[in-house]
Design a protein around this motif. Structure first.
Motif, PDB file in Angstrom:
ATOM      1  N   GLY A  56       0.811  -1.208   0.000  1.00 54.11           N
ATOM      2  CA  GLY A  56       0.000   0.000   0.000  1.00 54.11           C
ATOM      3  C   GLY A  56       0.840   1.251   0.000  1.00 54.11           C
ATOM      4  N   LEU A  57       1.928   1.228   0.767  1.00 55.20           N
ATOM      5  CA  LEU A  57       2.829   2.379   0.813  1.00 55.20           C
ATOM      6  C   LEU A  57       3.513   2.573  -0.534  1.00 55.20           C
ATOM      7  N   SER A  58       3.873   1.477  -1.194  1.00 51.89           N
ATOM      8  CA  SER A  58       4.501   1.555  -2.517  1.00 51.89           C
ATOM      9  C   SER A  58       3.582   2.284  -3.497  1.00 51.89           C
ATOM     10  N   LYS A  59       2.312   1.930  -3.502  1.00 51.98           N
ATOM     11  CA  LYS A  59       1.351   2.582  -4.406  1.00 51.98           C
ATOM     12  C   LYS A  59       1.210   4.066  -4.069  1.00 51.98           C
ATOM     13  N   LYS A  60       1.216   4.380  -2.796  1.00 52.80           N
ATOM     14  CA  LYS A  60       1.068   5.768  -2.358  1.00 52.80           C
ATOM     15  C   LYS A  60       2.295   6.596  -2.750  1.00 52.80           C
ATOM     16  N   ILE A  61       3.477   6.013  -2.612  1.00 53.94           N
ATOM     17  CA  ILE A  61       4.702   6.707  -3.014  1.00 53.94           C
ATOM     18  C   ILE A  61       4.674   7.003  -4.510  1.00 53.94           C
ATOM     19  N   GLU A  62       4.326   6.011  -5.303  1.00 53.29           N
ATOM     20  CA  GLU A  62       4.302   6.189  -6.754  1.00 53.29           C
ATOM     21  C   GLU A  62       3.274   7.232  -7.177  1.00 53.29           C
ATOM     22  N   LYS A  63       2.200   7.331  -6.422  1.00 49.31           N
ATOM     23  CA  LYS A  63       1.136   8.275  -6.758  1.00 49.31           C
ATOM     24  C   LYS A  63       1.455   9.693  -6.309  1.00 49.31           C
ATOM     25  N   ILE A  87      13.536   2.111  -2.805  1.00 51.19           N
ATOM     26  CA  ILE A  87      13.416   3.094  -3.878  1.00 51.19           C
ATOM     27  C   ILE A  87      14.838   3.392  -4.342  1.00 51.19           C
ATOM     28  N   SER A  88      15.130   3.128  -5.603  1.00 51.26           N
ATOM     29  CA  SER A  88      16.480   3.345  -6.100  1.00 51.26           C
ATOM     30  C   SER A  88      16.438   3.632  -7.591  1.00 51.26           C
TER      31      SER A  88
END
Length: 214
Positions: A56-63, A87-88
């Motif tokens: 969920g955090l991954s999707k939020k970061i990308e958004k 994240i790299s």
């Protein structure tokens, strides 16, 4: 009622085992087996909850964060017993499966939710790394710890972390994103720091004799 008595009552129907008549009924035996299965599998359940939170955090970061603007990608979840999110930059990786010679890492440790800069091997140190660590510490990061060359954390116990995934998921994601955004901005908006990482990656790749490094 204390927790031991409560659990004993759920399984056996009474608060004190001295009140139990043995052998127990089939219902009590089944209750005990269910409790045992929960105990055996609870670490896996915790791991999977953590993994779902990081997804969920991954999707939020990308958004919500402009990671692609500087060539970064949210690209890897570690599916081991303690999942982490990275994240790299693709060109900071040693190989396709690598999390990155350096990466922003997000992980849940016992002391809290940790966000910082992690490297893929704690046993190397480039000529630029001491300067990188010095800058990170001047920005309030903790001292190096294993593969983590600098990190920040907000304190949250394991129990509170999992309870908030269940009951306060959105706010917990927002709090985590706040720290991820801080680390990301510290990295990309500090040109000297970003350049040191770029030079350090190139130095490490030369040590490894990776192709395409000047």
């Amino acid at each position: 009622m204390d927790k031991e008595k409560l659990i004993t009552k759920i399984i056996f129907g009474v608060e004190d085992l001295s009140e139990v008549s043995f052998p127990v009924s089939e219902e009590v035996r089944q209750n005990f087996e269910i409790a045992w299965d929960i105990w055996e599998n609870f670490p896996k359940i915790q791991r999977n909850l953590k993994l779902e939170f990081l997804k969920g955090l991954s999707k939020k970061i990308e958004k919500e964060l402009p990671v692609k603007e500087y060539g970064f990608t949210v690209f890897k979840l570690n599916h081991k017993s303690n999942p982490e999110l990275y994240i790299s930059k693709p060109d900071w990786q040693e190989s396709y499966q690598d999390k990155g010679i350096y990466a922003i890492g997000i992980a849940k440790w016992g002391k809290g939710l940790v966000v910082g800069i992690v490297k893929n091997n704690k046993n190397f140190e480039t000529s630029k790394e001491s300067k990188i660590i010095s800058i990170l510490q001047s920005l309030g990061y903790e001292k190096p710890d294993g593969e983590w060359i600098g990190h920040i954390a907000f304190t949250i116990s394991d129990r509170e972390f999992y309870e908030r995934i269940l009951s306060d998921y959105g706010k917990l994601l927002e709090e985590a994103l706040y720290y991820v955004e801080k680390v990301y901005k510290d990295l990309v908006e500090n040109k000297d720091l970003l350049n040191l990482f770029e030079e350090s990656v190139k130095e490490r790749k030369r040590e490894l004799n990776l192709d395409g490094v000047a």
